[in-house]
Design an enzyme around this catalytic site. Structure first.
Site, PDB file in Angstrom:
ATOM      1  N   HIS A  74      50.950  27.795  68.192  1.00 29.38           N
ATOM      2  CA  HIS A  74      52.175  28.390  67.642  1.00 29.38           C
ATOM      3  C   HIS A  74      53.349  27.814  68.445  1.00 29.38           C
ATOM      4  O   HIS A  74      53.193  27.518  69.631  1.00 29.38           O
ATOM      5  CB  HIS A  74      52.279  29.897  67.875  1.00 29.38           C
ATOM      6  CG  HIS A  74      51.177  30.750  67.353  1.00 29.38           C
ATOM      7  ND1 HIS A  74      50.004  30.939  68.030  1.00 29.38           N
ATOM      8  CD2 HIS A  74      51.094  31.530  66.252  1.00 29.38           C
ATOM      9  CE1 HIS A  74      49.242  31.787  67.349  1.00 29.38           C
ATOM     10  NE2 HIS A  74      49.877  32.167  66.262  1.00 29.38           N
ATOM     11  N   ASP A 103      53.743  29.440  71.813  1.00 31.05           N
ATOM     12  CA  ASP A 103      52.741  29.184  72.864  1.00 31.05           C
ATOM     13  C   ASP A 103      53.166  28.054  73.784  1.00 31.05           C
ATOM     14  O   ASP A 103      52.765  28.008  74.940  1.00 31.05           O
ATOM     15  CB  ASP A 103      51.401  28.726  72.257  1.00 31.05           C
ATOM     16  CG  ASP A 103      50.894  29.637  71.178  1.00 31.05           C
ATOM     17  OD1 ASP A 103      51.196  30.832  71.231  1.00 31.05           O
ATOM     18  OD2 ASP A 103      50.181  29.137  70.280  1.00 31.05           O
ATOM     19  N   ASP A 119      40.245  43.529  66.740  1.00 30.19           N
ATOM     20  CA  ASP A 119      40.044  42.080  66.732  1.00 30.19           C
ATOM     21  C   ASP A 119      39.827  41.624  68.176  1.00 30.19           C
ATOM     22  O   ASP A 119      40.777  41.310  68.881  1.00 30.19           O
ATOM     23  CB  ASP A 119      41.339  41.479  66.145  1.00 30.19           C
ATOM     24  CG  ASP A 119      41.210  40.032  65.742  1.00 30.19           C
ATOM     25  OD1 ASP A 119      40.082  39.528  65.711  1.00 30.19           O
ATOM     26  OD2 ASP A 119      42.254  39.419  65.443  1.00 30.19           O
TER      27      ASP A 119
HETATM   28  C1  XLS Z   1      45.532  37.008  64.865  1.00 31.36           C
HETATM   29  C2  XLS Z   1      45.423  35.720  64.210  1.00 31.36           C
HETATM   30  C3  XLS Z   1      46.280  34.615  64.808  1.00 31.36           C
HETATM   31  C4  XLS Z   1      46.379  33.443  63.866  1.00 31.36           C
HETATM   32  C5  XLS Z   1      47.496  32.498  64.148  1.00 31.36           C
HETATM   33  O1  XLS Z   1      44.719  37.895  64.727  1.00 31.36           O
HETATM   34  O2  XLS Z   1      44.090  35.348  64.179  1.00 31.36           O
HETATM   35  O3  XLS Z   1      45.759  34.235  66.040  1.00 31.36           O
HETATM   36  O4  XLS Z   1      45.190  32.717  63.839  1.00 31.36           O
HETATM   37  O5  XLS Z   1      48.725  33.090  64.070  1.00 31.36           O
HETATM   38 NI    NI Z   2      42.438  37.187  64.867  1.00 32.44          NI
END
Ligand code: XLS
Ligand code: NI
Ligand code: NI
Length: 436
Positions: A102, A105, A308
């Site tokens: 991103h 980052d 997640d």
């Molecule tokens: C978050 C997402 C993120 C995307 C990119 O849960 O997985 O990491 O892959 O913005």
């Molecule tokens: Ni994710």
């Protein structure tokens, strides 16, 4: 503090299944030919910049646990450059073919958009040099439209048009930078594109905004001649309570409504599929069935934890069916396997990042080998062929009359269907064959 964080780590080599060296590949043999292509070309593995280099190891109850040279106090742009040096040293040592990032980052924000863009440019140019001089390419770029407080109420779906504009400017910048770096895809994940409470939400307005936003991204892709597909990454919730891009099917409906299904494909993630109460293979099969498969974020969740967790994959059994669907359908195309995964916050040593990647790459390699056997044996294909074998071609189905005509046929021919076993347990038992 030694600024070369991975200094003591050697280049990681393939040493075979018997190797006891934890810093070696046991199954990932980049040049080995599987299903007609090298493992590297089949798997197209990518490291992700955010989890591996930017996330400092915090959680909701505690602060950073990682103390990496680029996380020290100091000039933020210098730290971004130091992070870049170390990231590419890591990729090189691991022999990583791809990475993903991103905008947020790789570099800090400036005091306004123009300044932020100038800082991005400095770091993007430095990345370009690294890509030209090394062996790691860009699988995809993306814009972080969820961390900054300006996006707390959404980016494209924000009630404030200025936030929509800011997000649009950011996506333009990130698409241009992804193109400059030869990125093979561009990803859009709508972490804040949804809502917390319907009490303050005009859903129709928000969905219209999101549709227009995505159409503009597609228009921009053609304008700059970006070759790769745009990908939407479905996720049901977290951070928003309800996300509009809930799962593959919800995104497909959205794409069709906005005439985007030819231009936008899906980036599917293991842990997002399971949060939506789907298996990963379901999401993949759905994407192939509707011609919207793009790429994968490969990680795993924890069945005992409801969020997640973004852990590195560690089970061949879990990946076998997903891989089967992918390689049976011709493979990843311009997509890849992005490790959208982070090491745990107690894993504070440089080796830990290597162990995580090595283990996960070995699991992917092992699963690919098992998938090859499964495809070549053809048992499942054969079973499905026979199971559906009575259907005429789709043309014949379409030509095949009306309810009225079928009603008459059922009576005429005294059609009386007899159930046949679906053989689930028999088929499940066969999976064992492929797991050694
Ligand atoms: C978050 C997402 C993120 C995307 C990119 O849960 O997985 O990491 O892959 O913005
Ligand atoms: Ni994710
Ligand atoms: Ni992801």
């Amino acid at each position: 503090m030694n600024n070369k964080y991975f200094d003591k780590i050697p280049k990681i080599e393939f040493k075979g299944a018997q190797s006891e060296d934890p810093l070696s590949f046991k199954f990932y043999d980049a040049s080995k030919i599987v299903l007609g292509k090298s493992m590297e070309e089949n798997l197209r593995i990518a490291s992700c910049y955010w989890h591996s280099f930017s996330w400092p190891g915090g959680d909701p109850f505690g602060g950073p646990t990682f103390q990496r040279p680029w996380m020290q106090k100091g000039d933020a742009i210098e730290m971004a450059k130091l992070k870049l040096e170390n990231a590419f040293d890591f990729f090189e040592k691991l022999g990583q073919p791809y990475f993903c990032f991103h905008d947020a980052d790789i570099a800090p924000e400036g005091s306004n958009f123009a300044e932020t863009e100038a800082i991005q440019k400095t770091i993007v140019d430095a990345i370009q040099k690294k890509i030209e001089d090394g062996n790691t390419k860009l699988l995809w770029g993306t814009a972080n439209l969820f961390s900054h407080r300006r996006y707390m109420g959404g980016a494209a779906t924000n009630p404030d048009p200025d936030v929509f504009k800011y997000a649009a400017a950011q996506v333009k910048m990130c698409m241009d930078n992804t193109k400059q770096l030869g990125g093979q895809n561009y990803v859009l994940w709508g972490g804040r594109e949804g809502y917390e409470t319907i009490l303050n939400t005009n859903m129709k307005q928000e969905l219209d905004q999101l549709g227009r936003f995505m159409q503009m991204a597609v228009e921009h892709k053609y304008k700059i001649g970006f070759q790769g597909p745009l990908l939407i990454e479905p996720k049901p919730h977290e951070p928003s309570k309800h996300q509009y891009d809930f799962d593959a099917a919800a995104v497909y409906a959205f794409l069709q409504k906005n005439n985007l299904e030819k231009d936008i494909k899906l980036n599917l993630e293991v842990n997002h599929a399971t949060l939506a109460l789907h298996s990963f293979e379901h999401e993949i099969a759905y994407a192939f069935a509707n011609n919207i498969f793009g790429s994968l974020d490969i990680n795993r969740g924890d069945p005992l934890i409801g969020w997640d967790t973004d852990q590195f994959p560690n089970s061949v059994q879990e990946l076998l069916m997903p891989f089967y669907y992918i390689y049976k359908n011709g493979g990843l195309g311009s997509g890849g396997l992005n490790f959208d995964a982070k090491i745990r916050r107690q894993s504070i040593d440089p080796e830990d990042l290597f162990y995580a990647h090595i283990g996960a790459m070995d699991i992917c390699a092992k699963t690919l080998l098992a998938t090859e056997k499964m495809i070549n044996d053809g048992v499942y294909d054969q079973f499905i062929k026979e199971r559906y074998g009575k259907w005429p071609t789709t043309d014949a189905i379409a030509a095949n009359q009306s309810l009225e005509a079928i009603h008459a046929e059922v009576i005429d021919k005294d059609i009386n269907p007899q159930p046949k076993s679906g053989r689930q347990e028999f088929l499940e038992n066969l999976v064992n064959r492929y797991l050694d």
